[in-house]
Design a protein around this motif. Structure first.
Motif, PDB file in Angstrom:
ATOM      1  N   THR A  82       0.816  -1.214   0.000  1.00 17.84           N
ATOM      2  CA  THR A  82       0.000   0.000   0.000  1.00 17.84           C
ATOM      3  C   THR A  82       0.852   1.267   0.000  1.00 17.84           C
ATOM      4  O   THR A  82       0.616   2.175  -0.802  1.00 17.84           O
ATOM      5  CB  THR A  82      -0.977  -0.001   1.186  1.00 17.84           C
ATOM      6  OG1 THR A  82      -1.816  -1.164   1.115  1.00 17.84           O
ATOM      7  CG2 THR A  82      -1.859   1.239   1.171  1.00 17.84           C
ATOM      8  N   PRO A  83       1.877   1.377   0.883  1.00 15.59           N
ATOM      9  CA  PRO A  83       2.747   2.559   0.799  1.00 15.59           C
ATOM     10  C   PRO A  83       3.470   2.677  -0.546  1.00 15.59           C
ATOM     11  O   PRO A  83       3.625   3.779  -1.069  1.00 15.59           O
ATOM     12  CB  PRO A  83       3.747   2.338   1.939  1.00 15.59           C
ATOM     13  CG  PRO A  83       3.035   1.473   2.906  1.00 15.59           C
ATOM     14  CD  PRO A  83       2.205   0.558   2.056  1.00 15.59           C
ATOM     15  N   ILE A 142       1.129   4.139  -3.040  1.00 15.94           N
ATOM     16  CA  ILE A 142       0.934   5.564  -2.775  1.00 15.94           C
ATOM     17  C   ILE A 142       2.152   6.365  -3.232  1.00 15.94           C
ATOM     18  O   ILE A 142       2.026   7.436  -3.845  1.00 15.94           O
ATOM     19  CB  ILE A 142       0.657   5.798  -1.281  1.00 15.94           C
ATOM     20  CG1 ILE A 142      -0.679   5.128  -0.883  1.00 15.94           C
ATOM     21  CG2 ILE A 142       0.604   7.293  -0.960  1.00 15.94           C
ATOM     22  CD1 ILE A 142      -0.968   5.161   0.601  1.00 15.94           C
ATOM     23  N   THR A 197      -4.713   7.184  -2.490  1.00 13.87           N
ATOM     24  CA  THR A 197      -4.675   6.392  -1.267  1.00 13.87           C
ATOM     25  C   THR A 197      -5.829   5.399  -1.174  1.00 13.87           C
ATOM     26  O   THR A 197      -5.625   4.221  -0.848  1.00 13.87           O
ATOM     27  CB  THR A 197      -4.693   7.318  -0.032  1.00 13.87           C
ATOM     28  OG1 THR A 197      -3.573   8.201  -0.087  1.00 13.87           O
ATOM     29  CG2 THR A 197      -4.611   6.497   1.256  1.00 13.87           C
ATOM     30  N   ALA A 204      -5.244   2.601  -3.567  1.00 12.98           N
ATOM     31  CA  ALA A 204      -4.128   1.778  -3.108  1.00 12.98           C
ATOM     32  C   ALA A 204      -4.581   0.814  -2.010  1.00 12.98           C
ATOM     33  O   ALA A 204      -4.206  -0.357  -1.993  1.00 12.98           O
ATOM     34  CB  ALA A 204      -2.997   2.665  -2.583  1.00 12.98           C
ATOM     35  N   VAL A 205      -5.407   1.310  -1.094  1.00 14.09           N
ATOM     36  CA  VAL A 205      -5.917   0.468  -0.009  1.00 14.09           C
ATOM     37  C   VAL A 205      -6.849  -0.613  -0.536  1.00 14.09           C
ATOM     38  O   VAL A 205      -6.720  -1.796  -0.204  1.00 14.09           O
ATOM     39  CB  VAL A 205      -6.641   1.336   1.047  1.00 14.09           C
ATOM     40  CG1 VAL A 205      -7.381   0.457   2.056  1.00 14.09           C
ATOM     41  CG2 VAL A 205      -5.653   2.236   1.771  1.00 14.09           C
ATOM     42  N   ARG A 231     -13.504   9.314   4.145  1.00 13.86           N
ATOM     43  CA  ARG A 231     -13.381   9.878   2.793  1.00 13.86           C
ATOM     44  C   ARG A 231     -14.357  11.033   2.594  1.00 13.86           C
ATOM     45  O   ARG A 231     -14.050  12.018   1.926  1.00 13.86           O
ATOM     46  CB  ARG A 231     -13.623   8.791   1.739  1.00 13.86           C
ATOM     47  CG  ARG A 231     -12.539   7.725   1.673  1.00 13.86           C
ATOM     48  CD  ARG A 231     -12.816   6.745   0.552  1.00 13.86           C
ATOM     49  NE  ARG A 231     -12.637   7.351  -0.760  1.00 13.86           N
ATOM     50  CZ  ARG A 231     -12.996   6.770  -1.905  1.00 13.86           C
ATOM     51  NH1 ARG A 231     -13.573   5.578  -1.876  1.00 13.86           N
ATOM     52  NH2 ARG A 231     -12.795   7.373  -3.052  1.00 13.86           N
ATOM     53  N   ASP A 275      -6.665  10.133   3.956  1.00 17.09           N
ATOM     54  CA  ASP A 275      -5.226  10.036   3.676  1.00 17.09           C
ATOM     55  C   ASP A 275      -4.394  10.228   4.945  1.00 17.09           C
ATOM     56  O   ASP A 275      -3.462   9.464   5.223  1.00 17.09           O
ATOM     57  CB  ASP A 275      -4.815  11.079   2.638  1.00 17.09           C
ATOM     58  CG  ASP A 275      -5.342  10.749   1.250  1.00 17.09           C
ATOM     59  OD1 ASP A 275      -6.259   9.921   1.163  1.00 17.09           O
ATOM     60  OD2 ASP A 275      -4.842  11.324   0.269  1.00 17.09           O
ATOM     61  N   VAL A 289      -4.753   7.225   7.368  1.00 22.59           N
ATOM     62  CA  VAL A 289      -3.989   6.056   6.929  1.00 22.59           C
ATOM     63  C   VAL A 289      -2.509   6.222   7.282  1.00 22.59           C
ATOM     64  O   VAL A 289      -1.870   5.302   7.813  1.00 22.59           O
ATOM     65  CB  VAL A 289      -4.156   5.832   5.414  1.00 22.59           C
ATOM     66  CG1 VAL A 289      -3.153   4.784   4.915  1.00 22.59           C
ATOM     67  CG2 VAL A 289      -5.571   5.370   5.104  1.00 22.59           C
ATOM     68  N   SER A 290      -1.942   7.395   6.992  1.00 24.45           N
ATOM     69  CA  SER A 290      -0.523   7.627   7.278  1.00 24.45           C
ATOM     70  C   SER A 290      -0.225   7.533   8.772  1.00 24.45           C
ATOM     71  O   SER A 290       0.746   6.892   9.187  1.00 24.45           O
ATOM     72  CB  SER A 290      -0.102   9.013   6.757  1.00 24.45           C
ATOM     73  OG  SER A 290      -0.206   9.073   5.350  1.00 24.45           O
ATOM     74  N   TYR A 326      -0.339   3.893   9.931  1.00 22.29           N
ATOM     75  CA  TYR A 326       0.865   3.145   9.555  1.00 22.29           C
ATOM     76  C   TYR A 326       2.022   3.453  10.499  1.00 22.29           C
ATOM     77  O   TYR A 326       2.705   2.549  10.987  1.00 22.29           O
ATOM     78  CB  TYR A 326       1.270   3.493   8.117  1.00 22.29           C
ATOM     79  CG  TYR A 326       0.716   2.539   7.093  1.00 22.29           C
ATOM     80  CD1 TYR A 326       1.308   1.297   6.888  1.00 22.29           C
ATOM     81  CD2 TYR A 326      -0.398   2.863   6.337  1.00 22.29           C
ATOM     82  CE1 TYR A 326       0.809   0.411   5.952  1.00 22.29           C
ATOM     83  CE2 TYR A 326      -0.910   1.986   5.398  1.00 22.29           C
ATOM     84  CZ  TYR A 326      -0.305   0.762   5.215  1.00 22.29           C
ATOM     85  OH  TYR A 326      -0.809  -0.130   4.305  1.00 22.29           O
TER      86      TYR A 326
END
Length: 307
Positions: free
Chosen positions: A40-41, A44, A50, A53-54, A105, A111, A114-115, A118
């Motif tokens: 996923t990263p 991105i 994002t 990607a997820v 969303r 976004d 998610v960051s 992680y």
């Protein structure tokens, strides 16, 4: 050769993304993880939105995990009963996670969430695994016995109700901890596009005391079913699965998983944990760096979801 991705709305190099899928599939078979914490990263970083990607990462993890799980099953490294309990919890967590993703969303905070997720989870889990694995390696080099589980050793887990006997793992414990671990992993699968193996593997080893060899196969078994549900929900509710991109990653992932499973059988448990911890921390540092540096575009315009 380039190919256009209809959902991601961008052109990508076919060879580059095939190689990316192969590398992630190799890690899936080697460590017993879905590889999403890396995939996923990477997507991105390559410019894939994002959310896409997820969602697409979930589909690729599903395919590579099937390949890796079959390889582990042939080696009798899967506790099917334990895996079933993990799946029940994982599906529940996945449903909650997909619903939360839709809300995030809509408010434009997905976004960032998610960051931060992680950096938090990868940093904590990677650091703990690295410390433990280094200690185990040092004890091995000093000639001391290294054992994650001692005969007759009990913890608070053994005092919980709803006990079940897991013959393959040689355990008699409550079904609640595996179900809760599965639910947490399912939630992360939906929010972060990961199989959750980087959390499930250490949790099963240190909390449930499952042998490392059984953990890898059982983790992949759970990932297969949870990611199938997650992918379906992402496609139906969030329209975030790019099938063309997923197919490129899947082709490489299925091939890589077979080589990873074979390589994993030649390494000791503490060596596998050390390598996984180091990789997890590297990804964590890379994402953390992106959060701290000034973006190239301070302002951006995007579509309103659900408007």
């Amino acid at each position: 050769m380039n190919i256009y991705l209809p959902i991601a709305e961008m052109s990508v190099n076919v060879a580059l993304f095939l190689g990316m899928g192969c590398a992630v599939g190799f890690l899936s078979g080697l460590f017993g993880v879905g590889g999403g914490f890396l995939l996923t990263p990477l997507l991105i970083f390559m410019g894939v939105p994002t959310a896409v990607a997820v969602g697409t990462g979930s589909m690729q993890i599903l395919a590579s995990s099937v390949s890796g799980a079959l390889a582990q099953y042939r080696r009798r490294n899967v506790d099917v009963k334990m895996g079933a309990v993990l799946v029940v919890g994982g599906v529940a967590g996945s449903i909650i996670g997909v619903s939360l993703m839709k809300i995030l969303r809509q408010v434009g905070q997905f976004d960032l969430f998610v960051s931060l997720s992680y950096v938090t989870f990868l940093g904590a889990v990677g650091a703990l695994m690295l410390i433990e694995s280094i200690g185990s390696i040092q004890r091995t080099q000093a000639g001391q016995a290294v054992s994650v589980r001692k005969t007759g050793q009990h913890s608070w887990v053994h005092g919980l109700p709803l006990k079940m006997r897991f013959h393959r793992s040689k355990l008699y414990i409550s079904a609640l901890p595996p179900a809760m671990i599965g639910a947490f992993v399912g939630f992360m699968a939906a929010i972060m596009g990961v199989g959750g193996g980087f959390v499930m593997v250490p949790a099963m080893i240190y909390l449930l005391r499952v042998p490392t060899s059984i953990v890898i196969g059982t983790s992949l078994f759970q990932i297969v079913f949870v990611m199938a549900v997650t992918t379906l929900l992402q496609a139906m509710q969030n329209k975030a699965v790019d099938v063309v991109l997923a197919l490129l990653l899947i082709v490489g992932g299925v091939i890589g998983a077979q080589f990873g499973a074979a390589a994993g059988g030649r390494l000791k448990g503490e060596q596998l944990r050390f390598m996984l911890a180091a990789l997890v921390l590297l990804v964590c540092l890379r994402i953390g760096w992106d959060l701290m540096v000034k973006p190239s575009e301070v302002y951006s315009i995007g579509p309103v979801i659900g408007g």
